[in-house]
Design a protein around this motif. Structure first.
Motif, PDB file in Angstrom:
ATOM      1  N   ASN A  90      14.182  12.086  -4.714  1.00  0.00           N
ATOM      2  CA  ASN A  90      14.586  13.468  -4.467  1.00  0.00           C
ATOM      3  C   ASN A  90      14.418  13.836  -2.995  1.00  0.00           C
ATOM      4  N   TYR A  91      13.614  13.028  -2.277  1.00  0.00           N
ATOM      5  CA  TYR A  91      13.367  13.275  -0.848  1.00  0.00           C
ATOM      6  C   TYR A  91      13.930  12.148   0.006  1.00  0.00           C
ATOM      7  N   GLN A  92      14.943  11.481  -0.506  1.00  0.00           N
ATOM      8  CA  GLN A  92      15.572  10.376   0.215  1.00  0.00           C
ATOM      9  C   GLN A  92      16.186  10.864   1.524  1.00  0.00           C
ATOM     10  N   SER A  93      16.002  10.080   2.585  1.00  0.00           N
ATOM     11  CA  SER A  93      16.547  10.435   3.890  1.00  0.00           C
ATOM     12  C   SER A  93      16.695   9.161   4.710  1.00  0.00           C
ATOM     13  N   PHE A  94      17.066   9.318   5.976  1.00  0.00           N
ATOM     14  CA  PHE A  94      17.221   8.156   6.853  1.00  0.00           C
ATOM     15  C   PHE A  94      15.880   7.506   7.173  1.00  0.00           C
ATOM     16  N   VAL A  95      14.781   8.245   7.024  1.00  0.00           N
ATOM     17  CA  VAL A  95      13.450   7.659   7.237  1.00  0.00           C
ATOM     18  C   VAL A  95      12.779   7.326   5.907  1.00  0.00           C
ATOM     19  N   GLY A  96      13.549   7.283   4.851  1.00  0.00           N
ATOM     20  CA  GLY A  96      13.057   6.897   3.533  1.00  0.00           C
ATOM     21  C   GLY A  96      14.236   6.743   2.600  1.00  0.00           C
ATOM     22  N   LYS A  97      14.813   5.546   2.548  1.00  0.00           N
ATOM     23  CA  LYS A  97      16.071   5.339   1.817  1.00  0.00           C
ATOM     24  C   LYS A  97      15.867   4.697   0.449  1.00  0.00           C
ATOM     25  N   TYR A  98      14.764   3.949   0.280  1.00  0.00           N
ATOM     26  CA  TYR A  98      14.586   3.168  -0.947  1.00  0.00           C
ATOM     27  C   TYR A  98      13.298   3.574  -1.664  1.00  0.00           C
ATOM     28  N   PRO A  99      13.239   3.388  -2.990  1.00  0.00           N
ATOM     29  CA  PRO A  99      12.018   3.713  -3.752  1.00  0.00           C
ATOM     30  C   PRO A  99      10.969   2.604  -3.605  1.00  0.00           C
ATOM     31  N   ILE A 100      10.405   2.493  -2.412  1.00  0.00           N
ATOM     32  CA  ILE A 100       9.432   1.448  -2.092  1.00  0.00           C
ATOM     33  C   ILE A 100       8.167   2.093  -1.545  1.00  0.00           C
ATOM     34  N   PRO A 101       7.034   1.372  -1.567  1.00  0.00           N
ATOM     35  CA  PRO A 101       5.789   1.922  -1.007  1.00  0.00           C
ATOM     36  C   PRO A 101       5.863   2.065   0.511  1.00  0.00           C
ATOM     37  N   ILE A 102       4.873   2.760   1.076  1.00  0.00           N
ATOM     38  CA  ILE A 102       4.816   2.916   2.530  1.00  0.00           C
ATOM     39  C   ILE A 102       4.730   1.544   3.203  1.00  0.00           C
ATOM     40  N   ARG A 103       3.814   0.734   2.747  1.00  0.00           N
ATOM     41  CA  ARG A 103       3.700  -0.651   3.224  1.00  0.00           C
ATOM     42  C   ARG A 103       4.274  -1.529   2.125  1.00  0.00           C
ATOM     43  N   MET A 160      -2.312   8.943   6.422  1.00  0.00           N
ATOM     44  CA  MET A 160      -2.961  10.217   6.723  1.00  0.00           C
ATOM     45  C   MET A 160      -2.053  11.394   6.391  1.00  0.00           C
ATOM     46  N   VAL A 161      -0.768  11.246   6.700  1.00  0.00           N
ATOM     47  CA  VAL A 161       0.188  12.305   6.373  1.00  0.00           C
ATOM     48  C   VAL A 161       0.266  12.517   4.866  1.00  0.00           C
ATOM     49  N   MET A 162       0.195  11.414   4.105  1.00  0.00           N
ATOM     50  CA  MET A 162       0.205  11.548   2.645  1.00  0.00           C
ATOM     51  C   MET A 162      -1.002  12.363   2.177  1.00  0.00           C
ATOM     52  N   PHE A 163      -2.153  12.135   2.813  1.00  0.00           N
ATOM     53  CA  PHE A 163      -3.351  12.881   2.456  1.00  0.00           C
ATOM     54  C   PHE A 163      -3.173  14.366   2.765  1.00  0.00           C
ATOM     55  N   ILE A 164      -2.637  14.655   3.960  1.00  0.00           N
ATOM     56  CA  ILE A 164      -2.420  16.039   4.361  1.00  0.00           C
ATOM     57  C   ILE A 164      -1.452  16.740   3.421  1.00  0.00           C
ATOM     58  N   SER A 165      -0.467  15.979   2.923  1.00  0.00           N
ATOM     59  CA  SER A 165       0.551  16.588   2.075  1.00  0.00           C
ATOM     60  C   SER A 165       0.085  16.840   0.647  1.00  0.00           C
ATOM     61  N   GLY A 166      -1.146  16.412   0.326  1.00  0.00           N
ATOM     62  CA  GLY A 166      -1.700  16.796  -0.966  1.00  0.00           C
ATOM     63  C   GLY A 166      -2.046  15.672  -1.919  1.00  0.00           C
ATOM     64  N   GLU A 192       0.836  -1.203   0.000  1.00  0.00           N
ATOM     65  CA  GLU A 192       0.000   0.000   0.000  1.00  0.00           C
ATOM     66  C   GLU A 192       0.870   1.253   0.000  1.00  0.00           C
ATOM     67  N   GLY A 193       0.322   2.313  -0.570  1.00  0.00           N
ATOM     68  CA  GLY A 193       0.971   3.622  -0.509  1.00  0.00           C
ATOM     69  C   GLY A 193       1.858   3.895  -1.705  1.00  0.00           C
ATOM     70  N   PRO A 194       2.192   5.158  -1.922  1.00  0.00           N
ATOM     71  CA  PRO A 194       3.005   5.561  -3.072  1.00  0.00           C
ATOM     72  C   PRO A 194       4.477   5.215  -2.876  1.00  0.00           C
ATOM     73  N   LEU A 195       5.205   5.155  -3.992  1.00  0.00           N
ATOM     74  CA  LEU A 195       6.652   4.955  -3.947  1.00  0.00           C
ATOM     75  C   LEU A 195       7.340   6.223  -3.464  1.00  0.00           C
TER      76      LEU A 195
END
Length: 381
Positions: free
Chosen positions: A199-212, A279-285, A192-195
């Motif tokens: 461009n926003y890679q960080s320690f809390v998002g290192k790979y191009p994978i979905p949220i789940r 929910m955060v994804m929804f808030i972000s647009g 589930e969730g977008p890849l």
């Protein structure tokens, strides 16, 4: 719309804070099962990669000087930490231990360093302090790196970022990596969730994978190599589980649950983290129509999937739809939730003033019924 988003963020923040002030579902379940002689029905016996390694594939590590990447979740099926098992073995030299975020014992909710030696253990380095990637000096004399940490199946969790950084360090020194596989606690057959946009890679998002992302930690390690998400990559070997299948929730196995971090006391919280992320994804647009289409698709598929789910799962769903059919069993929580929401009224009873919560009518208030707790205390404002 801006006011709505700020209110939603406030509610989510209070949700997370309130959840940690109450006894966990796992603690309640543990106390309950001490009083009965039989295990819960339909539990599936699963051996983790650690169990398989120690019981059937010990030759993979015999004669090796080992660096172990682990924390409090790295236990065998009897609850014994992996480092204790390794230290007790002949012809195996546990040279150094690396811990991820929250420390070796899950004791920290901030950056941590181990300046003093821990009694009974080799040298321990934190990979969530000033250093997040093992240095050549830390790995000097190491023949093999073992990674054994329980993940929660959500992209934001930093343990999988630590995995990638450890693999990068191993590749630079050509040290083999052995990943001991563990379950994805929220199933491996649901994605589930977008890849992630790199461009926003960080320690809390290192790979191009979905949220789940729907893999076990071993499967993710293989993907990291196959997709060249790090380059170069180290020699990689996975010790797979036995008895596991992708459709299992963690609490459908015989494995003991150890909270992966201070903020994930049980399986329900792991799911809450996933929901908060969406929910955060929804808030972000992210467009709401995408969520609507996805929800409608699920509703259409429900009649076709009904005959493929287990009887106890069907019972859970029926109890949710009509809790009065089992008022002292699976329907109990829902009935008490209705009372909580009704007694809270429109404006709520106030922070920490929920009687259903503190009189223990909602023993699972901190996870599955966390929004009932919020409704009782804060109402619908």
């Amino acid at each position: 719309m801006k006011l709505f988003k700020w209110k939603l963020l406030l509610v989510l923040t209070i949700t997370s804070l309130s959840a940690q002030m109450r006894q966990s579902t796992h603690q309640i379940q543990s106390e309950y099962y001490k009083t009965i002689t039989t295990s819960p029905a339909d539990k599936v016996t699963v051996l983790t990669g650690l169990d398989v390694l120690l019981e059937k594939k010990i030759d993979l590590i015999t004669g090796k000087a080992i660096a172990l990447v682990t924390n409090q979740t790295g236990i065998d099926r009897y609850g014994i930490p992996n480092y204790k098992r390794l230290l007790a073995l002949d012809e195996i030299y546990l040279k150094v231990i690396f811990s991820p975020e929250h420390g070796l014992f899950g004791e920290a909710d901030k950056k941590i360093t181990y300046d003093k030696k821990i009694a009974g253990l080799p040298e321990v380095f934190s990979l969530y302090g000033t250093v997040r990637k093992p240095t050549p000096e830390m790995l000097q004399g190491v023949d093999l790196i073992i990674y054994d940490i329980q993940d929660i199946g959500a992209r934001f969790y930093t343990y999988i970022s630590t995995l990638g950084l450890v693999m990068e360090a191993a590749a630079e020194l050509q040290i083999p990596v052995l990943v001991l596989d563990r379950p994805n606690p929220i199933r491996s057959d649901i994605v589930e969730g977008p890849l992630l946009d790199l461009n926003y890679q960080s320690f809390v998002g290192k790979y191009p994978i979905p949220i789940r992302y729907g893999w076990t930690i071993g499967e993710l390690a293989q993907k990291i190599v196959e997709e060249q998400w790090i380059f170069p990559s180290p020699p990689l070997n996975i010790v797979p589980m036995e008895g596991w299948n992708a459709s299992l929730w963690y609490d459908e196995t015989t494995l003991p649950w150890v909270k992966p971090s201070p903020n994930i006391p049980d399986l329900g919280t792991a799911l809450t983290i996933l929901i908060l992320g969406i929910m955060v994804m929804f808030i972000s647009g992210v467009k709401i129509w995408k969520f609507i289409v996805g929800s409608i698709s699920v509703l259409i598929l429900i009649p076709f999937l009904w005959n493929y789910i287990k009887p106890y799962q069907q019972k859970r769903i029926l109890s949710f739809l009509n809790p009065e059919n089992d008022p002292l069993g699976q329907g109990y929580q829902l009935i008490q939730s209705k009372i909580a929401l009704g007694s809270g009224g429109f404006s709520g009873k106030g922070f920490l003033q929920g009687t259903q919560s503190y009189l223990e009518f909602l023993p699972e208030k901190q996870t599955d019924f966390i929004f009932t707790l919020i409704g009782e205390e804060f109402g619908f404002i």
